[in-house]
Design an enzyme around this catalytic site. Sequence first.
Site, mmCIF file in Angstrom:
data_model
loop_
_atom_site.group_PDB
_atom_site.id
_atom_site.type_symbol
_atom_site.label_atom_id
_atom_site.label_comp_id
_atom_site.label_asym_id
_atom_site.label_seq_id
_atom_site.Cartn_x
_atom_site.Cartn_y
_atom_site.Cartn_z
ATOM 1 N N ASP A 1 0.839 -1.203 0.000
ATOM 2 C CA ASP A 1 0.000 0.000 0.000
ATOM 3 C C ASP A 1 0.874 1.252 0.000
ATOM 4 O OD1 ASP A 1 -2.877 1.168 0.683
ATOM 5 O OD2 ASP A 1 -1.412 2.258 1.895
ATOM 6 N N TYR B 1 3.244 9.624 -0.413
ATOM 7 C CA TYR B 1 4.366 9.021 0.327
ATOM 8 C C TYR B 1 5.711 9.221 -0.382
ATOM 9 C CZ TYR B 1 0.387 6.474 2.408
ATOM 10 O OH TYR B 1 -0.814 6.115 2.989
ATOM 11 N N LYS C 1 -2.788 5.936 -4.416
ATOM 12 C CA LYS C 1 -3.916 6.836 -4.121
ATOM 13 C C LYS C 1 -3.703 8.197 -4.771
ATOM 14 C CE LYS C 1 -3.688 4.699 0.467
ATOM 15 N NZ LYS C 1 -2.288 4.545 0.825
ATOM 16 N N HIS D 1 -7.773 9.480 -1.816
ATOM 17 C CA HIS D 1 -7.091 9.465 -0.511
ATOM 18 C C HIS D 1 -7.950 10.057 0.615
ATOM 19 C CE1 HIS D 1 -2.673 9.169 0.973
ATOM 20 N NE2 HIS D 1 -3.481 8.951 1.975
HETATM 21 N N1 LIG Z 1 -5.312 6.308 3.692
HETATM 22 C C1 LIG Z 1 -4.750 7.054 4.608
HETATM 23 O O1 LIG Z 1 -5.129 8.220 4.836
HETATM 24 C C2 LIG Z 1 -3.613 6.494 5.415
HETATM 25 C C3 LIG Z 1 -3.130 7.198 6.532
HETATM 26 C C4 LIG Z 1 -2.081 6.633 7.266
HETATM 27 C C5 LIG Z 1 -1.556 5.404 6.884
HETATM 28 N N2 LIG Z 1 -2.036 4.747 5.780
HETATM 29 C C6 LIG Z 1 -1.484 3.431 5.347
HETATM 30 O O2 LIG Z 1 -1.554 2.529 6.440
HETATM 31 C C7 LIG Z 1 -0.243 2.002 6.701
HETATM 32 C C8 LIG Z 1 -0.092 1.664 8.182
HETATM 33 O O3 LIG Z 1 -0.329 2.791 9.005
HETATM 34 P P1 LIG Z 1 0.828 3.584 9.804
HETATM 35 O O4 LIG Z 1 2.101 3.383 9.071
HETATM 36 O O5 LIG Z 1 0.394 4.953 10.001
HETATM 37 O O6 LIG Z 1 0.853 2.901 11.236
HETATM 38 P P2 LIG Z 1 0.964 1.407 11.848
HETATM 39 O O7 LIG Z 1 1.107 0.392 10.767
HETATM 40 O O8 LIG Z 1 -0.139 1.256 12.825
HETATM 41 O O9 LIG Z 1 2.308 1.490 12.696
HETATM 42 C C9 LIG Z 1 3.572 1.650 12.103
HETATM 43 C C10 LIG Z 1 4.588 1.918 13.208
HETATM 44 O O10 LIG Z 1 4.649 0.827 14.114
HETATM 45 C C11 LIG Z 1 5.958 0.247 14.120
HETATM 46 N N3 LIG Z 1 5.767 -1.210 14.094
HETATM 47 C C12 LIG Z 1 5.293 -1.949 13.060
HETATM 48 N N4 LIG Z 1 5.209 -3.241 13.401
HETATM 49 C C13 LIG Z 1 5.621 -3.330 14.679
HETATM 50 C C14 LIG Z 1 5.765 -4.415 15.577
HETATM 51 N N5 LIG Z 1 5.457 -5.655 15.218
HETATM 52 N N6 LIG Z 1 6.237 -4.142 16.831
HETATM 53 C C15 LIG Z 1 6.563 -2.888 17.193
HETATM 54 N N7 LIG Z 1 6.440 -1.809 16.381
HETATM 55 C C16 LIG Z 1 5.982 -2.029 15.126
HETATM 56 C C17 LIG Z 1 6.653 0.777 12.881
HETATM 57 O O11 LIG Z 1 8.032 0.980 13.097
HETATM 58 P P3 LIG Z 1 9.166 0.262 12.179
HETATM 59 O O12 LIG Z 1 8.942 0.676 10.743
HETATM 60 O O13 LIG Z 1 10.443 0.794 12.729
HETATM 61 O O14 LIG Z 1 9.001 -1.221 12.378
HETATM 62 C C18 LIG Z 1 5.970 2.133 12.689
HETATM 63 O O15 LIG Z 1 6.594 3.122 13.491
HETATM 64 C C19 LIG Z 1 0.673 3.133 6.220
HETATM 65 O O16 LIG Z 1 2.011 2.746 6.066
HETATM 66 C C20 LIG Z 1 -0.014 3.516 4.936
HETATM 67 O O17 LIG Z 1 0.286 2.586 3.910
HETATM 68 C C21 LIG Z 1 -3.059 5.274 5.049
#
Ligand SMILES: NC(=O)c1ccc[n+]([C@@H]2O[C@H](COP(=O)([O-])OP(=O)(O)OC[C@H]3O[C@@H](n4cnc5c(N)ncnc54)[C@H](OP(=O)(O)O)[C@@H]3O)[C@@H](O)[C@H]2O)c1
Length: 276
Positions: A49, A54, A79, A112
Amino acid sequence: MVKSIQDTTTLHNGVKMPWVGLGVYKAEEGEEVIRAVKAAISAGYRSIDTASLYQNEEGVGKAIKECGVPREELFITTKVWNTDQGYDSTLTAFEESRKKLDLDYVDLYLVHWPVKEKYKETWRALEKLYKDGKVKAIGVSNFQIHHLEDIMADCEIKPMVNQVECHPQLSQKELLAFCKENDIQLEAWRPLLKGEILNDPVLTKIAEQHQKSVAQVTLRWHLQNGIVVIPKSVNENRIKENGALFDFELSPDEMRQIDALNINKRNGQDPDNFKF
Ligand SMILES: NC(=O)c1ccc[n+]([C@@H]2O[C@H](COP(=O)([O-])OP(=O)(O)OC[C@H]3O[C@@H](n4cnc5c(N)ncnc54)[C@H](OP(=O)(O)O)[C@@H]3O)[C@@H](O)[C@H]2O)c1
């Protein structure tokens, strides 16, 4: 129930979308995102994704080319960003994303955010891209029930996916029920609350009982609720951990305990009042 990282949900147009994908928001363009995508694909992930926002679509595309898995086995989402919304500008933005990704087609293209006065025109552009075969599925992101109702009132093709903020503190049960009724697949962004719920005592206790990590329990809770997950990590071990969700099952009581952590608290912006 989902049994492997390559299991899929079938969208309302018949396209199969993996239940688990890698999110790459904040994964740096270049080496970092390339390594993360390759690590995920080696660990069995088939879905990535990204978004034009990004600024790492080129790296994602490079990793796809070099990973050794045939293109048609992968599911790539990108997106259209808010400033590109509108009919013609969305078509142009799509082409830019497609070129950066260096792909003939994208699997899922999302609006988005629901930019007022614009998202319906944007949606018409997505319908065109879909009819032209440039995207296999189209959907939205950050749409509330009223946005979905508004779009469905006069669209030709209904969204196949709605990607929204969702985690134990914002369980989105009402939106989930609405999406299920309307055959729209809900997908959770920030499924781990950026790691901020990993010390939660309820989750920790459940994780200990299953000898799993809190991240794994949280992701499993999403899957058992029928929600697609795209946890982000650039760390190979955590990427593997987040994909290893298929040798345990949460009981109905454990699901209820996690559901009870909901406080309707957003970590990101409010789709009815966002500032970008
Ligand atoms: N559509 C939208 O508006 C929107 C908005 C936000 C995000 N997104 C999408 O959703 C995806 C996920 O959301 P997010 O990146 O905001 O947050 P998330 O996946 O909830 O959390 C990511 C964070 O958690 C850490 N992490 C991941 N796995 C872990 C584990 N097993 N143990 C401990 N820490 C862990 C990562 O660090 P490390 O990388 O150092 O492991 C990173 O800092 C995004 O990457 C993006 O593709 C979409």
